[in-house]
Design a protein around this motif. Structure first.
Motif, PDB file in Angstrom:
ATOM      1  N   UNK A  16      22.570  18.821  -4.950  1.00 52.58           N
ATOM      2  CA  UNK A  16      23.728  18.822  -5.839  1.00 52.58           C
ATOM      3  C   UNK A  16      24.146  17.393  -6.126  1.00 52.58           C
ATOM      4  N   UNK A  17      24.526  17.140  -7.365  1.00 52.76           N
ATOM      5  CA  UNK A  17      24.920  15.793  -7.777  1.00 52.76           C
ATOM      6  C   UNK A  17      26.170  15.362  -7.020  1.00 52.76           C
ATOM      7  N   UNK A  18      26.147  14.142  -6.480  1.00 53.07           N
ATOM      8  CA  UNK A  18      27.295  13.643  -5.749  1.00 53.07           C
ATOM      9  C   UNK A  18      28.461  13.410  -6.692  1.00 53.07           C
ATOM     10  N   UNK A  19      29.631  13.688  -6.177  1.00 48.86           N
ATOM     11  CA  UNK A  19      30.840  13.506  -6.981  1.00 48.86           C
ATOM     12  C   UNK A  19      31.448  12.144  -6.668  1.00 48.86           C
ATOM     13  N   UNK A  20      31.155  11.148  -7.492  1.00 50.57           N
ATOM     14  CA  UNK A  20      31.642   9.794  -7.238  1.00 50.57           C
ATOM     15  C   UNK A  20      32.944   9.490  -7.959  1.00 50.57           C
ATOM     16  N   UNK A  21      33.197  10.211  -9.026  1.00 54.11           N
ATOM     17  CA  UNK A  21      34.433   9.992  -9.774  1.00 54.11           C
ATOM     18  C   UNK A  21      34.910  11.342 -10.289  1.00 54.11           C
ATOM     19  N   UNK A  22      36.108  11.719  -9.941  1.00 50.27           N
ATOM     20  CA  UNK A  22      36.569  13.078 -10.206  1.00 50.27           C
ATOM     21  C   UNK A  22      36.610  13.437 -11.682  1.00 50.27           C
ATOM     22  N   UNK A  23      36.718  12.436 -12.553  1.00 47.36           N
ATOM     23  CA  UNK A  23      36.804  12.752 -13.976  1.00 47.36           C
ATOM     24  C   UNK A  23      35.672  12.122 -14.787  1.00 47.36           C
ATOM     25  N   UNK A  24      34.768  11.409 -14.098  1.00 47.66           N
ATOM     26  CA  UNK A  24      33.775  10.594 -14.801  1.00 47.66           C
ATOM     27  C   UNK A  24      32.865  11.414 -15.694  1.00 47.66           C
ATOM     28  N   UNK A  25      32.411  12.574 -15.203  1.00 47.34           N
ATOM     29  CA  UNK A  25      31.420  13.346 -15.943  1.00 47.34           C
ATOM     30  C   UNK A  25      32.027  14.285 -16.975  1.00 47.34           C
ATOM     31  N   UNK A  26      33.349  14.363 -17.020  1.00 48.25           N
ATOM     32  CA  UNK A  26      33.985  15.329 -17.909  1.00 48.25           C
ATOM     33  C   UNK A  26      33.741  15.031 -19.377  1.00 48.25           C
ATOM     34  N   UNK A  27      33.499  13.747 -19.708  1.00 52.54           N
ATOM     35  CA  UNK A  27      33.287  13.390 -21.108  1.00 52.54           C
ATOM     36  C   UNK A  27      32.024  14.024 -21.666  1.00 52.54           C
TER      37      UNK A  27
ATOM     38  N   UNK B 168      45.477  11.879  -5.730  1.00 51.29           N
ATOM     39  CA  UNK B 168      44.445  12.905  -5.650  1.00 51.29           C
ATOM     40  C   UNK B 168      44.711  14.082  -6.596  1.00 51.29           C
ATOM     41  N   UNK B 169      45.786  14.016  -7.361  1.00 49.07           N
ATOM     42  CA  UNK B 169      46.074  15.104  -8.286  1.00 49.07           C
ATOM     43  C   UNK B 169      45.174  14.974  -9.505  1.00 49.07           C
ATOM     44  N   UNK B 170      44.241  15.883  -9.638  1.00 51.21           N
ATOM     45  CA  UNK B 170      43.364  15.945 -10.796  1.00 51.21           C
ATOM     46  C   UNK B 170      42.984  17.401 -11.012  1.00 51.21           C
ATOM     47  N   UNK B 171      42.246  17.640 -12.055  1.00 51.77           N
ATOM     48  CA  UNK B 171      41.942  19.020 -12.429  1.00 51.77           C
ATOM     49  C   UNK B 171      41.182  19.764 -11.332  1.00 51.77           C
ATOM     50  N   UNK B 172      40.270  19.085 -10.639  1.00 56.33           N
ATOM     51  CA  UNK B 172      39.497  19.749  -9.588  1.00 56.33           C
ATOM     52  C   UNK B 172      40.396  20.179  -8.438  1.00 56.33           C
ATOM     53  N   UNK B 173      41.219  19.266  -7.961  1.00 54.83           N
ATOM     54  CA  UNK B 173      42.080  19.591  -6.828  1.00 54.83           C
ATOM     55  C   UNK B 173      43.106  20.659  -7.170  1.00 54.83           C
ATOM     56  N   UNK B 174      43.543  20.670  -8.414  1.00 52.30           N
ATOM     57  CA  UNK B 174      44.454  21.731  -8.847  1.00 52.30           C
ATOM     58  C   UNK B 174      43.760  23.089  -8.769  1.00 52.30           C
TER      59      UNK B 174
END
Length: 500
Positions: free
Chosen positions: A481-492, A3-9
């Protein structure tokens, strides 16, 4: 670890804010050291994230160019500060560097939060702020009940818990409320427990801000938050009735209107009847207005005692220009004359600071100083400009004003534009958050130390994240609000934000 990713940080960063603030106070006051865990943690989290973003995505050149602009400005500003540093100056170049670093991290955090949460679910930001605010409030009441709370003022008035500044604490709590109140709009029925927690925190925050803290920011700030929330609900109610052509007000809306009106009357009456420890502080300050007599006029002085002393020494040519420069001396004299002419209260230091700094820029008459600033801490302590937005312009120069304040002002103007353009679609949360950001500007102008404060600037950044994503949803004609299905998917896709 999964679960360590930019959002959780960033969620963790928000939750840690009260603990970092308390550690700064405890280490400084009980261990007599300026170093604390917050000294390391506050910059390390955004630094790591910006490095990851830099190497992971495709806009390295843009990042280098923008970063270079901030670095070059910082070096030139510090050069000017060192050149204009006199014997009377309040701070050293190391102190001035701290302000530059804090304001630079302000912009860095704004970019990181907007980048990471661009087109993402932001509900956990709100919940993180709720947890952080709970830690603030719980620690404050524990400190009061255990008799370990520090006092808001040196005279022993007010309580501010284990925190350094009463004004900063009141600002953080007031701004937190702008995010916590939105929980009543966005959570489903099954989340009633969180709404109950939010309601309890609002009540405890209100009691503390009105009756215990003793600052005008806390007292009037809480009233403004509640008033803004009520206004936003009433605005949407009437918008739906007159603009969206709802034929009649529903019973629950009529009830809401009655409750809101009664709540306004109750809060105003409560504040007027029991004005908190703030009234004691104001009475004390008013008693000082007549304590200093101007020997030249034989009447109460309209400037502080130290400024009056400097003015008298200047008239007798007793001050060397290596201690107070000639432009500074002329500005002190002009401040004295202006204060007498307009009957400014001798205890009104912020007004005196603003007048003095305006005269100083005029008397220095240097385009280089106008662009890069004349140094925030180059003045005498009482004349250091506490009003933050004027300080951006006068002390950090036009370039500093553009680099540090204009990004926030531009975003706010964008929110207003999108809101007006989509007046039929915006909800009460949109209006309420706009009020929150606008209030942060007002507090920055009148009180100061808002954008400089590391915790307050994170809360302001969170409000910007929430509003920007609501703007995106409005432009895309999306309500939810857009559902968050992948924590890094939309970052690109976030390079689009940088281009805009």
């Amino acid at each position: 670890m999964k679960k360590i990713n930019s959002k959780n940080i960033l969620y963790l960063f928000i939750i840690l804010l009260p603990l970092l603030d308390m550690s700064s106070f405890i280490f400084r006051n009980y261990f007599n050291t300026s170093f604390s865990p917050s000294t390391f943690i506050r910059p390390i989290i955004p630094t790591i994230l910006i490095i990851l973003i830099f190497f992971k995505y495709k806009f390295k050149l843009k990042t280098i160019i923008i970063g270079s602009i901030y670095v070059i400005y910082s070096l030139v500003h510090l050069y000017v500060f060192n050149k204009l540093n006199y014997g009377i100056s309040y701070g050293t170049i190391n102190h001035e560097l701290q302000y530059i670093v804090n304001y630079t991290f302000l912009i860095l955090n704004l970019f990181i939060f907007l980048f990471v949460f661009y087109k993402e679910d932001t509900r956990n930001i709100t919940k993180s702020v709720l947890i952080a605010n709970g830690i603030y409030i719980l620690s404050i009441y524990i400190s009061i009940f255990t008799n370990t709370s520090s006092t808001t003022y040196l005279e022993g008035m007010g309580f501010k818990g284990w925190f350094e500044s009463g004004n900063s604490l009141s600002t953080i709590l007031v701004l937190n409320l702008f995010i916590i109140f939105t929980l009543f709009n966005k959570l489903e029925n099954k989340k009633k427990k969180i709404k109950i927690i939010a309601f309890i925190e609002i009540i405890l925050s209100g009691i503390f801000l009105i009756f215990l803290l003793g600052t005008r920011t806390g007292l009037f700030g809480f009233v403004l938050v509640v008033g803004a929330y009520i206004f936003s609900r009433i605005f949407i109610l009437f918008r739906n009735h007159f603009v969206n052509k709802e034929k009649k007000l529903k019973k629950k809306n009529k009830l809401l209107l009655i409750i809101c009106s009664m709540l306004i009357v109750f809060i105003v009456g409560l504040v007027l009847y029991k004005g908190s420890s703030l009234l004691s502080r104001r009475k004390y300050l008013n008693s000082l207005n007549n304590a200093i007599i101007d020997s030249q006029t034989g009447e109460p002085s309209h400037v502080t005692g130290d400024i009056l002393k400097f003015k008298e020494q200047i008239e007798k040519n007793e001050i060397d220009e290596t201690y107070i420069s000639k432009p500074m001396q002329n500005s002190i004299t002009e401040l004295y004359n202006f204060a007498n002419k307009h009957n400014i209260a001798g205890t009104d230091r912020r007004t005196q600071q603003l007048i003095y700094n305006a005269y100083l820029v005029k008397n220095q008459s240097n385009i280089f100083y106008l662009l890069f600033g004349n140094g925030f801490l180059n003045n005498y302590g009482e004349l250091t400009l506490e009003m933050e937005i004027p300080a951006f312009l006068f002390n950090f120069g036009l370039i500093g004003f553009i680099l540090y304040f204009i990004p926030f002002l531009s975003l706010f103007i964008y929110y207003i534009y999108i809101g007006i353009k989509n007046i039929k679609k915006i909800d009460e949360e949109y209006i309420f958050l706009c009020f929150g950001i606008f209030l942060s500007f007002i507090l920055s102008f009148l009180v100061g130390q808002i954008f400089f404060n590391s915790s307050a600037m994170i809360i302001i950044t969170c409000m910007n994240v929430l509003l920007l994503n609501k703007c995106i949803n409005l432009k895309n004609k999306k309500i939810n609000i857009i559902d968050n299905t992948n924590t890094e998917q939309n970052s690109l896709n976030n390079e689009e934000l940088l281009v805009k």
